[in-house]
Design an enzyme around this catalytic site. Structure first.
Site, PDB file in Angstrom:
ATOM      1  N   LYS A  36      -4.103  12.178  46.076  1.00 35.61           N
ATOM      2  CA  LYS A  36      -3.847  12.105  47.512  1.00 35.61           C
ATOM      3  C   LYS A  36      -2.378  11.917  47.878  1.00 35.61           C
ATOM      4  O   LYS A  36      -1.642  11.194  47.236  1.00 35.61           O
ATOM      5  CB  LYS A  36      -4.652  10.945  48.121  1.00 35.61           C
ATOM      6  CG  LYS A  36      -6.106  11.205  48.244  1.00 35.61           C
ATOM      7  CD  LYS A  36      -6.410  12.356  49.174  1.00 35.61           C
ATOM      8  CE  LYS A  36      -7.588  12.051  50.022  1.00 35.61           C
ATOM      9  NZ  LYS A  36      -7.409  11.539  51.281  1.00 35.61           N
ATOM     10  N   GLU A  67      -0.687   9.790  61.388  1.00 37.88           N
ATOM     11  CA  GLU A  67      -1.981   9.257  61.842  1.00 37.88           C
ATOM     12  C   GLU A  67      -1.781   7.969  62.649  1.00 37.88           C
ATOM     13  O   GLU A  67      -2.435   7.757  63.676  1.00 37.88           O
ATOM     14  CB  GLU A  67      -2.891   8.969  60.640  1.00 37.88           C
ATOM     15  CG  GLU A  67      -3.385  10.236  59.958  1.00 37.88           C
ATOM     16  CD  GLU A  67      -4.039   9.940  58.617  1.00 37.88           C
ATOM     17  OE1 GLU A  67      -4.721   8.915  58.475  1.00 37.88           O
ATOM     18  OE2 GLU A  67      -3.852  10.753  57.698  1.00 37.88           O
ATOM     19  N   SER A 114      -3.558   7.184  47.775  1.00 38.72           N
ATOM     20  CA  SER A 114      -4.849   6.517  47.893  1.00 38.72           C
ATOM     21  C   SER A 114      -4.972   5.528  46.742  1.00 38.72           C
ATOM     22  O   SER A 114      -4.416   5.740  45.668  1.00 38.72           O
ATOM     23  CB  SER A 114      -5.959   7.558  47.831  1.00 38.72           C
ATOM     24  OG  SER A 114      -7.141   6.982  47.342  1.00 38.72           O
ATOM     25  N   HIS A 137      -7.788  27.785  70.978  1.00 37.04           N
ATOM     26  CA  HIS A 137      -9.090  27.250  70.535  1.00 37.04           C
ATOM     27  C   HIS A 137      -9.077  26.937  69.042  1.00 37.04           C
ATOM     28  O   HIS A 137     -10.136  26.962  68.408  1.00 37.04           O
ATOM     29  CB  HIS A 137     -10.234  28.222  70.839  1.00 37.04           C
ATOM     30  CG  HIS A 137     -10.210  28.769  72.238  1.00 37.04           C
ATOM     31  ND1 HIS A 137     -10.824  28.149  73.288  1.00 37.04           N
ATOM     32  CD2 HIS A 137      -9.602  29.873  72.736  1.00 37.04           C
ATOM     33  CE1 HIS A 137     -10.615  28.856  74.397  1.00 37.04           C
ATOM     34  NE2 HIS A 137      -9.868  29.917  74.079  1.00 37.04           N
TER      35      HIS A 137
END
Ligand code: ARG
Length: 463
Positions: free
Chosen positions: A283, A290, A277, A156
């Site tokens: 970043k 992704e 970024s 979970h």
């Protein structure tokens, strides 16, 4: 370009309809298979005395020269042609004249396209099989470098029990091993030649379908000519395999995205596989992972696409089936690209063992072990579970962990507790004690690594 099928009509067709009908922009990638299939077909026609030896020699020379010229760029595929089959046949006739017109004897584009597609997919599947073996290899090598790394195992997405990071990685190796086997299995079923089914009913010529099949490396021929030209199960099966591979890559990517976040910091990707970024200077984004997660949706779409195209199609060939190619080609290319990027991304990733260990020290992930401790000392498990639950609640209210409670306090709760409890609930003991086969203990993990190594090395010998 003149239509090969002009005769019944003058072959002239509305320009937009012609473009709409054409598949050359995407099926041209099967030129090699189309030519090799044609050489095998012509060889059989000559062996069966359907065409002369002279014509065969001209056909083979012509087809081989077309193959060489396309390979080295001397011949450009004409995008005005209807499809790769008509392009190759038309070019052959241009080069060798009348002998070229005999190639299509006892054959139809319907069995020809079914043959080319199977041949193309066999080659591509082999490539993906090898990519999967390399990925499994990278995973077990990474696992063998990190046997001592303890991390929280989750259920979970809540910290559950301590595990070794290697064990977690090896779970993925098993998924990719199944993917590898699934692909081999699907290829086995696909490995039958449909050539000789002709338009749908077979042919009046005395052909030898088995001769063509074995020349092209098939295990045999398809048993029914109607099925031979209308079956696209192999596309559905392969896309199902690809969808499952992508699902596994996507789950793994999702974990890598989590692990590389500041919240986890279990892993750092090499700069080669991250981006920055345009506005936030701090970043370092896991874009590759992704994108792989995103492209999974696209491959699922390819699978749904082909299933939907086939649904409700009457036998035998229908032009709808030309739509099989874009989805299966997209599936092939996407899986190949994802594996090409994912494997070195994982290989070059840095495992941040200390952070994993720190995370494992929080969250009471040794609570099961404390309950097992009481159980082994004689308390029934259900009572031990309740007792430990109460101890956890007490720790939470006092902002402590199980190791912070003194032995006196433990003894007040149950006199089964003794000094050895602290060793029993230390994280390394918790991992080491998990001796069951397939569990997270170091012996089990080492065995898993060795078994996978043997498996991959054996499989690699096949290629
Ligand atoms: N380009 C066609 C396809 O991909 C080849 C088969 C054409 N057959 C036909 N009967 N029109 O399906």
């Amino acid at each position: 370009m003149a239509k090969l099928w002009s005769g019944r009509t003058d072959g002239k067709i509305n320009k937009d309809a012609d473009d709409f009908n054409s598949s050359i922009s995407f099926d041209s990638k099967m030129y090699k298979q189309d030519i090799l299939g044609s050489i095998a077909h012509a060889t059989m026609l000559s062996a069966q005395k359907i065409i002369s030896k002279e014509d065969l020699n001209k056909i083979i020379d012509g087809l081989e020269s077309i193959l060489t010229d396309i390979n080295n760029g001397a011949l450009e595929i004409d995008l005005n042609a209807e499809d790769v089959h008509t392009f190759v046949e038309g070019e052959l006739i241009n080069r060798i004249g009348d002998a070229g017109k005999k190639l299509h004897t006892a054959r139809s584009r319907n069995d020809q396209v079914a043959l080319d597609l199977r041949m193309y997919l066999k080659d591509e599947s082999k490539f993906i099989e090898k990519q999967l073996l390399t990925l499994i290899e990278v995973i077990y090598n990474k696992a063998s470098q990190n046997i001592d790394a303890i991390m929280p195992g989750y259920t979970h997405l809540q910290r559950a029990q301590p595990i070794s990071f290697s064990h977690h990685l090896l779970a993925y190796a098993n998924m990719f091993k199944r993917d590898y086997e699934r692909l081999i299995d699907a290829v086995k079923r696909m490995n039958f030649s449909p050539l000789g089914s002709c338009a749908l009913a077979g042919t009046t010529y005395n052909t030898d379908r088995n001769m063509v099949a074995s020349a092209l490396g098939f295990d045999g021929i398809t048993a029914n000519s109607i099925d031979g030209v209308s079956d696209r199960d192999f596309c559905v099966e392969l896309l199902s395999c690809f969808a499952i591979i992508m699902m596994h890559l996507s789950r793994f990517s999702e974990e890598i995205i989590l692990w590389t976040s500041w919240e986890f910091k279990f892993m750092e990707l090499s700069d080669d596989f991250t981006t920055g970024s345009s506005i936030m200077p701090q970043k370092k984004n896991s874009d590759m992972a992704e994108l792989i997660r995103g492209k999974t949706g696209r491959v699922y779409g390819d699978l749904m696409g082909i299933l939907t195209v086939l649904k409700g199609l009457p036998l035998a060939y229908n032009k709808d089936m030309q739509e099989d190619k874009e989805s299966i080609f997209d599936g092939v290319e996407t899986v190949k690209k994802c594996l090409t990027v994912f494997t070195p991304m994982l290989e070059s990733a840095k495992v941040l063992k200390e952070n994993m260990f720190k995370a494992a020290q929080k969250g009471f992930i040794n609570a099961t072990d404390l309950a097992d401790y009481l159980t082994k000392k004689g308390m029934p498990f259900r009572s031990a579970y309740k007792t430990v639950g109460e101890i956890v609640a007490k720790c939470v209210s006092e902002n402590k962990v199980l190791e912070d409670i003194s032995l006196e306090e433990y003894k007040q709760i149950s006199n089964l507790f003794e000094e050895d409890l602290y060793k029993e609930i230390s994280l390394s003991t918790c991992v080491e004690k998990r001796i069951s086969e397939g569990g997270t203990g170091p012996l089990s993990v080492k065995k898993q690594i060795e078994d996978l190594r043997t498996y991959v090395e054996n499989e690699k010998n096949i290629y």
